[in-house]
Design an enzyme around this catalytic site. Structure first.
Site, PDB file in Angstrom:
ATOM      1  N   MET A  35       0.807  -1.228   0.000  1.00  0.00           N
ATOM      2  CA  MET A  35       0.000   0.000   0.000  1.00  0.00           C
ATOM      3  C   MET A  35       0.840   1.278   0.000  1.00  0.00           C
ATOM      4  O   MET A  35       0.329   2.371   0.222  1.00  0.00           O
ATOM      5  CB  MET A  35      -0.991   0.031   1.171  1.00  0.00           C
ATOM      6  CG  MET A  35      -1.985  -1.108   1.160  1.00  0.00           C
ATOM      7  SD  MET A  35      -2.862  -1.255  -0.441  1.00  0.00           S
ATOM      8  CE  MET A  35      -3.867   0.221  -0.436  1.00  0.00           C
ATOM      9  N   GLU A  36       2.141   1.154  -0.259  1.00  0.00           N
ATOM     10  CA  GLU A  36       2.985   2.334  -0.409  1.00  0.00           C
ATOM     11  C   GLU A  36       2.574   3.094  -1.666  1.00  0.00           C
ATOM     12  O   GLU A  36       2.316   2.499  -2.713  1.00  0.00           O
ATOM     13  CB  GLU A  36       4.442   1.863  -0.526  1.00  0.00           C
ATOM     14  CG  GLU A  36       5.484   2.956  -0.448  1.00  0.00           C
ATOM     15  CD  GLU A  36       6.890   2.360  -0.458  1.00  0.00           C
ATOM     16  OE1 GLU A  36       7.644   2.695  -1.393  1.00  0.00           O
ATOM     17  OE2 GLU A  36       7.206   1.559   0.436  1.00  0.00           O
ATOM     18  N   ASP A 167     -25.257  25.640  15.249  1.00  0.00           N
ATOM     19  CA  ASP A 167     -24.529  25.892  16.499  1.00  0.00           C
ATOM     20  C   ASP A 167     -24.002  27.318  16.475  1.00  0.00           C
ATOM     21  O   ASP A 167     -24.024  27.997  15.442  1.00  0.00           O
ATOM     22  CB  ASP A 167     -23.396  24.885  16.731  1.00  0.00           C
ATOM     23  CG  ASP A 167     -22.441  24.800  15.549  1.00  0.00           C
ATOM     24  OD1 ASP A 167     -22.197  25.835  14.901  1.00  0.00           O
ATOM     25  OD2 ASP A 167     -21.941  23.695  15.261  1.00  0.00           O
ATOM     26  N   LYS A 190     -27.064  24.448  21.457  1.00  0.00           N
ATOM     27  CA  LYS A 190     -26.982  23.039  21.846  1.00  0.00           C
ATOM     28  C   LYS A 190     -25.847  22.827  22.829  1.00  0.00           C
ATOM     29  O   LYS A 190     -24.899  23.611  22.889  1.00  0.00           O
ATOM     30  CB  LYS A 190     -26.783  22.131  20.630  1.00  0.00           C
ATOM     31  CG  LYS A 190     -25.435  22.272  19.946  1.00  0.00           C
ATOM     32  CD  LYS A 190     -25.284  21.247  18.853  1.00  0.00           C
ATOM     33  CE  LYS A 190     -24.039  21.471  18.009  1.00  0.00           C
ATOM     34  NZ  LYS A 190     -22.791  21.426  18.695  1.00  0.00           N
ATOM     35  N   ARG A 192     -23.097  19.898  23.798  1.00  0.00           N
ATOM     36  CA  ARG A 192     -22.503  18.620  23.381  1.00  0.00           C
ATOM     37  C   ARG A 192     -21.973  17.909  24.618  1.00  0.00           C
ATOM     38  O   ARG A 192     -21.048  18.388  25.280  1.00  0.00           O
ATOM     39  CB  ARG A 192     -21.388  18.852  22.371  1.00  0.00           C
ATOM     40  CG  ARG A 192     -20.873  17.589  21.713  1.00  0.00           C
ATOM     41  CD  ARG A 192     -19.745  17.887  20.746  1.00  0.00           C
ATOM     42  NE  ARG A 192     -20.175  18.620  19.573  1.00  0.00           N
ATOM     43  CZ  ARG A 192     -20.714  18.062  18.488  1.00  0.00           C
ATOM     44  NH1 ARG A 192     -20.907  16.761  18.460  1.00  0.00           N
ATOM     45  NH2 ARG A 192     -21.074  18.782  17.465  1.00  0.00           N
ATOM     46  N   ASP A 220     -20.930  15.200   9.311  1.00  0.00           N
ATOM     47  CA  ASP A 220     -20.201  13.944   9.515  1.00  0.00           C
ATOM     48  C   ASP A 220     -21.167  12.866   9.990  1.00  0.00           C
ATOM     49  O   ASP A 220     -21.727  12.109   9.201  1.00  0.00           O
ATOM     50  CB  ASP A 220     -19.059  14.167  10.502  1.00  0.00           C
ATOM     51  CG  ASP A 220     -18.136  12.960  10.621  1.00  0.00           C
ATOM     52  OD1 ASP A 220     -18.484  11.889  10.086  1.00  0.00           O
ATOM     53  OD2 ASP A 220     -17.074  13.080  11.254  1.00  0.00           O
ATOM     54  N   THR A 224     -26.040  16.363  14.792  1.00  0.00           N
ATOM     55  CA  THR A 224     -26.389  17.768  15.044  1.00  0.00           C
ATOM     56  C   THR A 224     -27.480  18.234  14.085  1.00  0.00           C
ATOM     57  O   THR A 224     -28.464  18.861  14.503  1.00  0.00           O
ATOM     58  CB  THR A 224     -25.134  18.663  14.901  1.00  0.00           C
ATOM     59  OG1 THR A 224     -24.192  18.299  15.903  1.00  0.00           O
ATOM     60  CG2 THR A 224     -25.488  20.129  15.042  1.00  0.00           C
TER      61      THR A 224
END
Length: 314
Positions: A35-36, A167, A190, A192, A220, A224
């Site tokens: 995997m280089e 946020d 909010k 967290r 992601d 949220t």
């Protein structure tokens, strides 16, 4: 002007190539059995103005290493100038010490990119604007806001809109888009409890009978966004859509969005869509290839790029 791409987001690179009417540079970016990463450029690069397109999305470390090795290859091939075009800048969320004995990885990655041979960086919607200062080379941070506002105006023409920041940290971004749309602004407050888990507390602003547009830079886990959409619906919103630049959408995020009150989640192609994203009924991608392509053309011609990313003052 030459365009080279790694393997992280070839569809976007091909779209930019088509927009600029320039073929992609012939190159081999491959892996050895362990995997280089190995990069071989099959065209003369001496004295060329080269744009290397590579998002550092999943698998983040492999794609980052591809970027660094390709930069080194271009520098050793005597390219006149190399611009690293990074539509999604990974590690951007690690932009400060969040606790004792923790790294500032966004700065480390900036150092690696500069040391590998980049003369300039072109990126999109950095998680924190001050990351531009982590680079000791010219850095252009484009915004997806013009692309989003055009789509919102076409889709919701005439509806009473409220732009919502999920946020407190995203207020400047949401306010800039609200100004472009001449819309109201609301903020989700909010708390967290721990990383990856958010709890909506209350809403600052009037959302009753309004069509709410959630705006953010990265989605992601989507916790949220989905919690915010539920809170807005519970407070009488007419409908809730979300416009987010970078669709990381890890783990069960797509299923979470599909089951949420969100009518639609609109993301850009800064990160290639997974099969789950492509088949999701309420997720749609907008292309930022024309925006990046125009910026690249202006950089190559030594023209102003500022009109592409200037936003109304926050």
């Amino acid at each position: 002007m030459k365009i080279l791409t790694g393997n992280s987001n070839r569809p976007l690179a091909e779209a930019i190539s088509a927009f600029l009417n320039l073929p992609l540079t012939k190159a081999s970016v491959r892996r050895f059995s362990d995997m280089e990463v190995f990069v071989e450029i099959n065209e003369n690069m001496r004295g060329e103005d080269v744009f290397l397109i590579q998002s550092t999305c999943y698998p983040a470390n492999d794609n980052l290493m591809e970027l660094l090795v390709a930069l080194d290859a271009l520098k050793r091939a005597s390219a006149r100038r190399v611009t690293a075009v990074i539509p999604y800048y990974g590690y951007a969320r690690q932009d400060r010490k969040s606790g004792p004995r923790t790294p500032i990885s966004a700065k480390l990655v900036a150092n690696l990119i500069t040391s590998a041979g980049a003369d300039r960086v072109l990126t999109l919607d950095l998680h924190a604007g001050q990351i531009q200062g982590f680079f000791d080379i010219p850095t252009d941070n484009l915004f997806a806001a013009p692309v989003f506002t055009q789509d919102i105006e076409e889709k919701f023409d005439g509806d009473p809109l409220t732009v919502v920041s999920p946020d407190v940290g995203g207020v400047v971004r949401a306010r800039a888009i609200a100004k472009r749309l001449d819309a109201d602004l609301a903020i989700i407050d909010k708390r967290r409890e721990r990383a990856g888990v958010s709890e909506v507390m209350h809403i600052i602003g009037d959302v009753k009978d309004k069509r709410c547009i959630l705006v953010d830079d990265i989605v992601d886990s989507a916790g949220t966004l989905c919690n915010a959409a539920q809170a807005l619906t519970d407070n009488g919103a007419k409908g809730v859509s979300a416009y987010v630049t970078h669709g990381v959408l890890s783990g069960g995020a797509v299923a979470r969005v599909s089951a949420s009150p969100l009518e639609e989640l609109v993301i850009t192609d800064s990160i290639p869509a997974t099969e789950a994203v492509r088949v999701a009924q309420n997720i749609r991608q907008l292309s930022i290839a024309p925006l990046l392509g125009e910026a690249m053309a202006r950089i190559s011609d030594e023209r102003s790029v500022s009109s592409l990313f200037d936003l109304p003052p926050g």
